[in-house]
Write an enzyme that holds these catalytic residues in place. Structure first.
Site, PDB file in Angstrom:
ATOM      1  N   CYS A  38       0.804  -1.224   0.000  1.00  0.00           N
ATOM      2  CA  CYS A  38       0.000   0.000   0.000  1.00  0.00           C
ATOM      3  C   CYS A  38       0.837   1.274   0.000  1.00  0.00           C
ATOM      4  O   CYS A  38       0.316   2.359  -0.261  1.00  0.00           O
ATOM      5  CB  CYS A  38      -0.945   0.004   1.194  1.00  0.00           C
ATOM      6  SG  CYS A  38      -2.122  -1.368   1.185  1.00  0.00           S
ATOM      7  N   HIS A  77      -3.420   7.295   1.887  1.00  0.00           N
ATOM      8  CA  HIS A  77      -3.813   5.947   1.490  1.00  0.00           C
ATOM      9  C   HIS A  77      -5.181   5.642   2.076  1.00  0.00           C
ATOM     10  O   HIS A  77      -5.433   5.863   3.272  1.00  0.00           O
ATOM     11  CB  HIS A  77      -2.771   4.944   1.987  1.00  0.00           C
ATOM     12  CG  HIS A  77      -3.214   3.522   1.903  1.00  0.00           C
ATOM     13  ND1 HIS A  77      -3.717   2.963   0.746  1.00  0.00           N
ATOM     14  CD2 HIS A  77      -3.239   2.536   2.843  1.00  0.00           C
ATOM     15  CE1 HIS A  77      -4.029   1.705   0.981  1.00  0.00           C
ATOM     16  NE2 HIS A  77      -3.745   1.417   2.235  1.00  0.00           N
ATOM     17  N   ASN A 118     -10.103  -0.627  -0.079  1.00  0.00           N
ATOM     18  CA  ASN A 118      -8.649  -0.474  -0.089  1.00  0.00           C
ATOM     19  C   ASN A 118      -8.098  -1.129  -1.356  1.00  0.00           C
ATOM     20  O   ASN A 118      -8.045  -2.348  -1.467  1.00  0.00           O
ATOM     21  CB  ASN A 118      -8.061  -1.126   1.158  1.00  0.00           C
ATOM     22  CG  ASN A 118      -6.553  -1.004   1.241  1.00  0.00           C
ATOM     23  OD1 ASN A 118      -5.890  -0.608   0.290  1.00  0.00           O
ATOM     24  ND2 ASN A 118      -5.993  -1.358   2.381  1.00  0.00           N
TER      25      ASN A 118
END
Length: 337
Positions: free
Chosen positions: A119, A260, A290
């Site tokens: 990520c 993020h 996500n």
């Protein structure tokens, strides 16, 4: 590792693009498969729906579509690129998918390679590409963040299956006298890496005589959600605060918080730490979940196309995730000429 803007050459963020996976999966649909509910998921994560790739939609397809969109906004031809850098942990080919994306774009003059940092991948890739441009070795770069975590999710694990989705986002960067990367800090801590993994299958098979070999393949994503949450709400504000101090930037001068997209509670906690109004926190988590390396460029592109982000706006960005890895960057959006 840390850096600011020590060279006379800088980088300008010229264009953005994104691509969405084909299928929309709602919380209600997941509740038909595992013991969960829309209210439970939304209250703990902020996610309402997520995008999942169709069986015929490859990671490289998403990445190439996002890249084309960014090139179109920038007004560049693909063969003007010097670098195609793909941030992904889920390539179509374990040897790397960036060359396939380069070919799909027609970027025949560009070198292409993958960078894997989960990520944090897009932020790390943006910083990496900027160094090639600052030294004068390259003039134009396309940084793409793309992931298809749906391929590695255990869809019967209600703790993790509600979190992830697929997508891609891209940013076009150009060497410039006006620097759009005001500063950055990047961090890794492998000692804490066990809380979030996509591990290899631990098995072997006979080879010849008494020799054996390890089998290839991967198990589904394994995550200690509580530990990941504690890591994020502790480390993200700390690295952002350090970067702001180093660059002599006060939080009230930030136009947008570009984080993020992992959990809405994390986004809110970071904003509260710096007294940044919630209206300045970019978020599309509710609709995409996500998407790992894709989240930052995807939400950036949406905000640019919606007219929220304007040329000259200052963005405080942070990526964080498996590794463990995390970092922050101060970005000035320029947009196309």
């Amino acid at each position: 590792m840390a850096g600011a803007s020590p060279h006379s050459r800088g980088v300008a963020l010229i264009g953005s693009g994104s691509a969405q996976a084909a299928q929309v999966i709602t919380n209600h649909q997941l509740g038909q498969r595992v013991e969960t509910s829309d209210e439970w998921i939304r209250s703990r994560t902020g996610i309402s729906t997520r995008r999942v790739s169709s069986p015929d939609q490859r990671l490289s397809d998403l990445a190439a579509d996002a890249g084309r969109s960014a090139l179109e906004m920038a007004g560049w031809s693909a063969n003007s690129l010097d670098l195609v850098l793909l941030a992904t942990s889920t390539p179509d080919d374990l040897f790397g998918s960036a060359p396939a994306v380069q070919a799909a774009l027609g970027a025949s003059n560009a070198v292409a390679f993958d960078l894997t940092s989960a990520c944090s991948g897009f932020l790390f890739s943006l910083v990496t590409a900027a160094q090639y441009l600052r030294t004068g070795a390259m003039r134009r770069a396309l940084v793409i963040g793309a992931d298809q975590l749906s391929r590695f999710v255990d869809w019967d694990d209600r703790r993790s299956c509600v979190l992830f989705g697929d997508g891609a986002g891209a940013v076009a960067l150009e060497a410039s006298d006006d620097d759009g990367l005001l500063g950055f800090l990047v961090r890794s801590d492998g000692a804490r890496g066990g809380v979030l993994n996509l591990p290899a299958i631990d098995s072997d098979a006979p080879l010849a005589d008494d020799a054996r070999h390890r089998r290839g393949g991967y198990r589904p994503i394994e995550m200690n959600g509580q530990e990941v949450y504690k890591f994020a709400v502790r480390e993200v504000p700390a690295v952002l605060e350090c970067l702001l101090e180093r660059c002599a930037v006060s939080p009230e001068t930030i136009d947008w918080l570009l984080l993020h997209q992992a959990n809405q509670r994390i986004l809110d906690a970071v904003a509260d730490r710096f007294a940044i109004p919630r209206a300045k926190v970019l978020s599309n988590l509710a609709h995409y979940g996500n998407t790992s390396a894709a989240t930052i460029p995807l939400v950036l592109d949406e905000a640019v196309r919606d007219g929220k982000i304007q040329p000259g706006h200052l963005l405080a960005s942070s990526g964080f995730g498996a590794g463990l890895s995390w970092g922050a960057a101060l970005l000035r959006w320029q947009g196309p000429a």
